[in-house]
Design an enzyme around this catalytic site. Structure first.
Site, PDB file in Angstrom:
ATOM      1  N   PRO A 140       0.582  34.560 -10.244  1.00 56.28           N
ATOM      2  CA  PRO A 140       0.068  35.362 -11.369  1.00 56.28           C
ATOM      3  C   PRO A 140       0.621  36.789 -11.343  1.00 56.28           C
ATOM      4  O   PRO A 140       0.856  37.385 -12.384  1.00 56.28           O
ATOM      5  CB  PRO A 140      -1.446  35.328 -11.153  1.00 56.28           C
ATOM      6  CG  PRO A 140      -1.700  34.058 -10.399  1.00 56.28           C
ATOM      7  CD  PRO A 140      -0.499  33.848  -9.525  1.00 56.28           C
ATOM      8  N   GLU A 375      13.269  30.015 -14.710  1.00 56.24           N
ATOM      9  CA  GLU A 375      14.394  30.199 -13.771  1.00 56.24           C
ATOM     10  C   GLU A 375      15.046  31.568 -13.898  1.00 56.24           C
ATOM     11  O   GLU A 375      16.258  31.698 -13.719  1.00 56.24           O
ATOM     12  CB  GLU A 375      15.462  29.110 -13.978  1.00 56.24           C
ATOM     13  CG  GLU A 375      14.977  27.714 -13.722  1.00 56.24           C
ATOM     14  CD  GLU A 375      14.889  27.390 -12.246  1.00 56.24           C
ATOM     15  OE1 GLU A 375      13.828  26.941 -11.830  1.00 56.24           O
ATOM     16  OE2 GLU A 375      15.866  27.611 -11.538  1.00 56.24           O
TER      17      GLU A 375
HETATM   18  C1  LIG Z   1       7.623  26.806 -19.458  1.00 59.73           C
HETATM   19  C2  LIG Z   1       7.708  27.469 -18.120  1.00 59.73           C
HETATM   20  C3  LIG Z   1       7.929  26.692 -16.982  1.00 59.73           C
HETATM   21  C4  LIG Z   1       7.987  27.283 -15.703  1.00 59.73           C
HETATM   22  N1  LIG Z   1       8.168  26.484 -14.599  1.00 59.73           N
HETATM   23  C5  LIG Z   1       8.083  27.046 -13.356  1.00 59.73           C
HETATM   24  C6  LIG Z   1       8.117  26.213 -12.167  1.00 59.73           C
HETATM   25  O1  LIG Z   1       8.248  24.992 -12.253  1.00 59.73           O
HETATM   26  N2  LIG Z   1       7.976  26.817 -10.958  1.00 59.73           N
HETATM   27  C7  LIG Z   1       7.828  28.180 -10.834  1.00 59.73           C
HETATM   28  O2  LIG Z   1       7.720  28.667  -9.701  1.00 59.73           O
HETATM   29  N3  LIG Z   1       7.784  28.983 -11.941  1.00 59.73           N
HETATM   30  C8  LIG Z   1       7.900  28.443 -13.191  1.00 59.73           C
HETATM   31  N4  LIG Z   1       7.832  29.251 -14.314  1.00 59.73           N
HETATM   32  C9  LIG Z   1       7.636  30.687 -14.164  1.00 59.73           C
HETATM   33  C10 LIG Z   1       8.871  31.507 -14.516  1.00 59.73           C
HETATM   34  O3  LIG Z   1       9.851  31.360 -13.515  1.00 59.73           O
HETATM   35  C11 LIG Z   1       8.409  32.960 -14.711  1.00 59.73           C
HETATM   36  O4  LIG Z   1       7.610  32.990 -15.878  1.00 59.73           O
HETATM   37  C12 LIG Z   1       9.591  33.899 -14.852  1.00 59.73           C
HETATM   38  O5  LIG Z   1      10.192  34.077 -13.594  1.00 59.73           O
HETATM   39  C13 LIG Z   1       9.165  35.275 -15.417  1.00 59.73           C
HETATM   40  O6  LIG Z   1       8.103  35.799 -14.690  1.00 59.73           O
HETATM   41  P1  LIG Z   1       6.832  36.411 -15.438  1.00 59.73           P
HETATM   42  O7  LIG Z   1       6.388  35.409 -16.450  1.00 59.73           O
HETATM   43  O8  LIG Z   1       5.835  36.798 -14.386  1.00 59.73           O
HETATM   44  O9  LIG Z   1       7.346  37.671 -16.208  1.00 59.73           O
HETATM   45  P2  LIG Z   1       7.555  39.145 -15.620  1.00 59.73           P
HETATM   46  O10 LIG Z   1       8.329  39.081 -14.358  1.00 59.73           O
HETATM   47  O11 LIG Z   1       6.227  39.821 -15.560  1.00 59.73           O
HETATM   48  O12 LIG Z   1       8.453  39.790 -16.733  1.00 59.73           O
HETATM   49  C14 LIG Z   1       7.928  40.246 -17.992  1.00 59.73           C
HETATM   50  C15 LIG Z   1       9.077  40.801 -18.815  1.00 59.73           C
HETATM   51  O13 LIG Z   1       9.665  41.919 -18.122  1.00 59.73           O
HETATM   52  C16 LIG Z   1      11.062  41.708 -17.941  1.00 59.73           C
HETATM   53  N5  LIG Z   1      11.474  42.220 -16.645  1.00 59.73           N
HETATM   54  C17 LIG Z   1      10.916  41.968 -15.443  1.00 59.73           C
HETATM   55  N6  LIG Z   1      11.576  42.619 -14.462  1.00 59.73           N
HETATM   56  C18 LIG Z   1      12.586  43.305 -15.058  1.00 59.73           C
HETATM   57  C19 LIG Z   1      13.613  44.176 -14.579  1.00 59.73           C
HETATM   58  N7  LIG Z   1      13.735  44.466 -13.282  1.00 59.73           N
HETATM   59  N8  LIG Z   1      14.471  44.708 -15.488  1.00 59.73           N
HETATM   60  C20 LIG Z   1      14.370  44.423 -16.811  1.00 59.73           C
HETATM   61  N9  LIG Z   1      13.404  43.624 -17.327  1.00 59.73           N
HETATM   62  C21 LIG Z   1      12.533  43.069 -16.464  1.00 59.73           C
HETATM   63  C22 LIG Z   1      11.245  40.210 -17.988  1.00 59.73           C
HETATM   64  O14 LIG Z   1      12.562  39.846 -18.400  1.00 59.73           O
HETATM   65  C23 LIG Z   1      10.198  39.808 -19.021  1.00 59.73           C
HETATM   66  O15 LIG Z   1      10.721  39.941 -20.314  1.00 59.73           O
HETATM   67  C24 LIG Z   1       7.819  28.687 -15.597  1.00 59.73           C
HETATM   68  C25 LIG Z   1       7.604  29.473 -16.747  1.00 59.73           C
HETATM   69  C26 LIG Z   1       7.546  28.877 -17.985  1.00 59.73           C
HETATM   70  C27 LIG Z   1       7.326  29.746 -19.209  1.00 59.73           C
END
Ligand SMILES: Cc1cc2nc3c(=O)[nH]c(=O)nc-3n(C[C@H](O)[C@H](O)[C@H](O)COP(=O)(O)OP(=O)(O)OC[C@H]3O[C@@H](n4cnc5c(N)ncnc54)[C@H](O)[C@@H]3O)c2cc1C
Length: 395
Positions: A140, A375
């Site tokens: 989370p 990913e």
């Molecule tokens: C349909 C789906 C399937 C998934 N399946 C899996 C799975 O099987 N296993 C698993 O472990 N995870 C899974 N995920 C999770 C996915 O890997 C994460 O949602 C993803 O890594 C983004 O993390 P977050 O949602 O916490 O967004 P955040 O990291 O909170 O990012 C929010 C926004 O900020 C931007 N951002 C963050 N850091 C930076 C930076 N340094 N510079 C510029 N912009 C930035 C991001 O691009 C994004 O637009 C899945 C997600 C989805 C939606």
């Protein structure tokens, strides 16, 4: 780079096309309408396994290949990409719901000991029933910043005790095992990372909740908790020696370099489906005579084809054991953007029909958005590319 598609892959593509039209797309539309994943006991999965799906790419024997040598024993990554694109064309949500070791397989293949491959991948060589594996990195509070995971791992005698929360793990509640990433010391960042295989039914692996999603509803993305979850030391992927070489985070990154082109090519599949549906709609409604519509359809198709070549290049490098970090990120940055553009164009062309919420293009528009997130988001890929191409920001 060899762009040839071999006869075996071609024949399998034909098979997926037939299955796609008869079962994959209808199941995807049904899951979308009902707003819930296809249940694991659905007879479709049993039929898939009987038909040879749901298997591991691991050959079952130790693999020794020198850098530069083609790793034919695990199959060609590029032929896997061709098949993945076709499946996503019919329905990406259903494609991910297919039985198989899933994203848990690459870390086991690249980092696992022979004993671990035997225990966790061998049941997927000739599966007796639909079996799933899962991969849980995201938390989370830690998505893009993978180094920030907080799930903890403490050694206690011959076991590891895991605590923490994971989210969005594909197929987690139906999986025989989940590859769970945790940290032995969050102040160590990436060096503190360890990967464990947590088997179904392990006490403390609990509180599975299927997440609500805007698209890709046919497969489950699931959150769960680890509450004093006791995992045998033998389930630490690669054993402690692997991490003594400071290879933990590199193992995760190698997994991503293998799977990013796969996710990217699936975006190409969704985009192609959106463009085909848009072209059909435009033809049926006499819109193809408008040069602006034709021009935009051509442009969108060209971008998707370019993205496909990037994906193939990343996979080709992986097939030959060459570094592909830049190409994997390029494909992942380019393909979802091109696919989203294709689906957005579809929404414009169908106009108010899309607003009703029951047209294939509208579903694809919702499905495709997640492809930029899974990913590693587009922004994160651009950071990786900047690091590779202009050496900034530094690690
Ligand atoms: C349909 C789906 C399937 C998934 N399946 C899996 C799975 O099987 N296993 C698993 O472990 N995870 C899974 N995920 C999770 C996915 O890997 C994460 O949602 C993803 O890594 C983004 O993390 P977050 O949602 O916490 O967004 P955040 O990291 O909170 O990012 C929010 C926004 O900020 C931007 N951002 C963050 N850091 C930076 C930076 N340094 N510079 C510029 N912009 C930035 C991001 O691009 C994004 O637009 C899945 C997600 C989805 C939606």
């Amino acid at each position: 780079m060899n762009l040839f598609i071999d006869d075996e892959t071609r024949a399998r593509l034909e098979g997926i096309r037939a299955l796609g039209a008869s079962e994959i797309r209808p199941l995807g539309l049904e899951a979308d309408r009902l707003g819930r994943p296809t249940p694991p006991e659905h007879p479709f999965f049993e039929r898939l396994v009987k038909g040879g799906q749901g298997r591991t790419r691991w050959s079952g024997a130790p693999e020794a290949s020198a850098p530069g040598e083609r790793r034919s024993k695990v199959g060609s990554s590029r032929s896997t990409l061709c098949l993945a694109e076709e499946m996503a064309y019919w329905d990406r949500g259903v494609a991910v719901s297919f039985p198989g070791p899933g994203l848990g397989e690459p870390p086991l293949i690249s980092m696992g000991t022979e004993d671990q491959k035997q225990r966790f991948l061998a049941p997927f060589i000739e599966p007796d029933r639909p079996r799933w594996g899962s991969f849980a990195m995201t938390e989370p509070g830690a998505g893009s910043d993978v180094a920030g995971i907080q799930a903890s791992a403490q050694k206690e005698g011959g076991n590891w005790i895991l605590n923490g929360a994971k989210s969005f793990a594909a197929n987690a509640s139906r999986a025989d095992w989940i590859v769970v990433w945790a940290t032995v010391d969050s102040s160590l960042g990436r060096e503190g990372h360890r990967a464990f295989v947590v088997e179904k039914g392990t006490p403390g692996l609990e509180d599975f909740q299927v997440e609500r999603k805007m698209g890709l509803k046919a497969y489950e993305s699931t959150s769960f908790r680890l509450n004093d979850c006791r995992v045998p030391a033998a389930n630490l992927i690669g054993g402690e020696e692997h991490y003594a070489r400071k290879a933990g985070f590199k193992g995760a990154m190698r997994s991503f370099n293998a799977t990013r082109p796969l996710v990217a090519i699936m975006a190409v599949g969704i985009g192609r489906a959106a463009l085909d549906a848009t072209t059909d709609f435009a033809r049926e409604n006499d819109l193809l005579c408008d040069i602006r519509v034709r021009d935009r359809l051509e442009r969108a198709r060209r971008k998707l084809r370019s993205a496909r070549l990037l994906c193939w290049r990343a996979a080709w490098l992986a097939d030959y054991g060459r570094p592909n970090i830049l190409e994997a990120s390029m494909s992942k940055a380019a393909a979802p953007t091109a696919a989203l553009e294709a689906a957005s164009l579809g929404m414009e062309v169908i106009g108010t029909v899309g607003g009703r919420g029951d047209h294939l293009i509208e579903k694809l528009f919702r499905d495709v958005k997640a492809m930029d997130i899974v990913e590693g988001t587009g922004q994160v890929q651009r950071l990786v590319m900047a690091r590779q191409l202009v050496q900034f920001p530094r690690n």
